[in-house]
Design an enzyme around this catalytic site. Sequence first.
Site, mmCIF file in Angstrom:
data_model
loop_
_atom_site.group_PDB
_atom_site.id
_atom_site.type_symbol
_atom_site.label_atom_id
_atom_site.label_comp_id
_atom_site.label_asym_id
_atom_site.label_seq_id
_atom_site.Cartn_x
_atom_site.Cartn_y
_atom_site.Cartn_z
ATOM 1 N N LYS A 47 0.812 -1.231 0.000
ATOM 2 C CA LYS A 47 0.000 0.000 0.000
ATOM 3 C C LYS A 47 0.839 1.272 0.000
ATOM 4 O O LYS A 47 0.483 2.260 -0.627
ATOM 5 C CB LYS A 47 -0.927 0.018 1.214
ATOM 6 C CG LYS A 47 -1.971 -1.081 1.207
ATOM 7 C CD LYS A 47 -2.882 -0.922 2.399
ATOM 8 C CE LYS A 47 -3.621 -2.186 2.709
ATOM 9 N NZ LYS A 47 -4.656 -2.005 3.725
ATOM 10 N N GLY A 242 -13.147 -6.783 12.561
ATOM 11 C CA GLY A 242 -12.700 -6.095 11.348
ATOM 12 C C GLY A 242 -13.400 -6.516 10.065
ATOM 13 O O GLY A 242 -13.051 -6.025 8.986
#
Length: 277
Positions: A47, A242
Amino acid sequence: MHNAALATLGLDWRYAAFDVLPESLKAAIEGARAMRFIGLNLTVPHKLLAVPLVDALDESARRWGAVNTIRFEARKASGDWRPLGEFTEVPETEIRAHGFNTDADAIVRTLREDLGFDALAGRSVLILGAGGAARAAALRLAAEGTATLYLVNRTPAKAVELGAEIQRLFPGLKLQLGYPEGKVDLVVNATSAGLGSDDPLPFDATVFGLSQAGAVFDMIYQPAETEFLRQARQAKCRATNGLGMLLYQGAAALELWSGRKAPLGMMRAALMKHVYG
Ligand code: ATR
């Protein structure tokens, strides 16, 4: 979840996972572009590495300094860059990689939809961790107008560094390193402690207890209930894992690629089945 969504939308696309070494990321993006992929999702550690590798950065990726979604685009006759998903013929013109970040908004969405936080402005939040996930959560919450952020990390120097960065960007925010003495509206576990069954709790239970928390968000989704979430349940906190964040970042990516509304219910069901059996 993506393949279930593609089937629901009647799109003749496939979502596939590829293991890519960090040193091959540039080649992998180039390969996907050459093969006229619609887009890519990137996960750790790609990322941050992808930020200088894309041709255009959306505000979301610029702001959070991380790219988790790439959309390949070509120019329409009008000269505008449009998603490859909109083209019926494979364009032979130049294709650009446009980087986005859908993670940070997914945090706010799960807090809203799964924990009932209509607004985060004025709230107090304890963030556990100081890695990439904690950074995204802290910056996004600060941008939502959170009044007080407490930062705690196993390696305190990293919390100091993250705290300084947040304070520089959000000078009006009250930032405190260490545990709150009284109650907080929300505790976020953004560490990886809890992924393994023998992992310690992500906080020091001798100085802080979940009875001080109004709500709890664990970014971990596997196992579905970490020891942290089990203690939150015992303390009768509102709590979520999550999975919602994973779902919402994926739904947002699909909407960027397809320009269509993501079929959230189908995606959630597919995710639950795939992750929890
Ligand atoms: P991510 O991008 O998922 O945030 P990361 O940048 O590697 O991953 O960060 C992992 C976070 O989990 C860090 O805050 C790490 O603490 P350190 O900075 O001390 O390494 C935290 N972490 C990992 N294992 C932990 C454990 N057993 N107990 C407490 N914190 C832990």
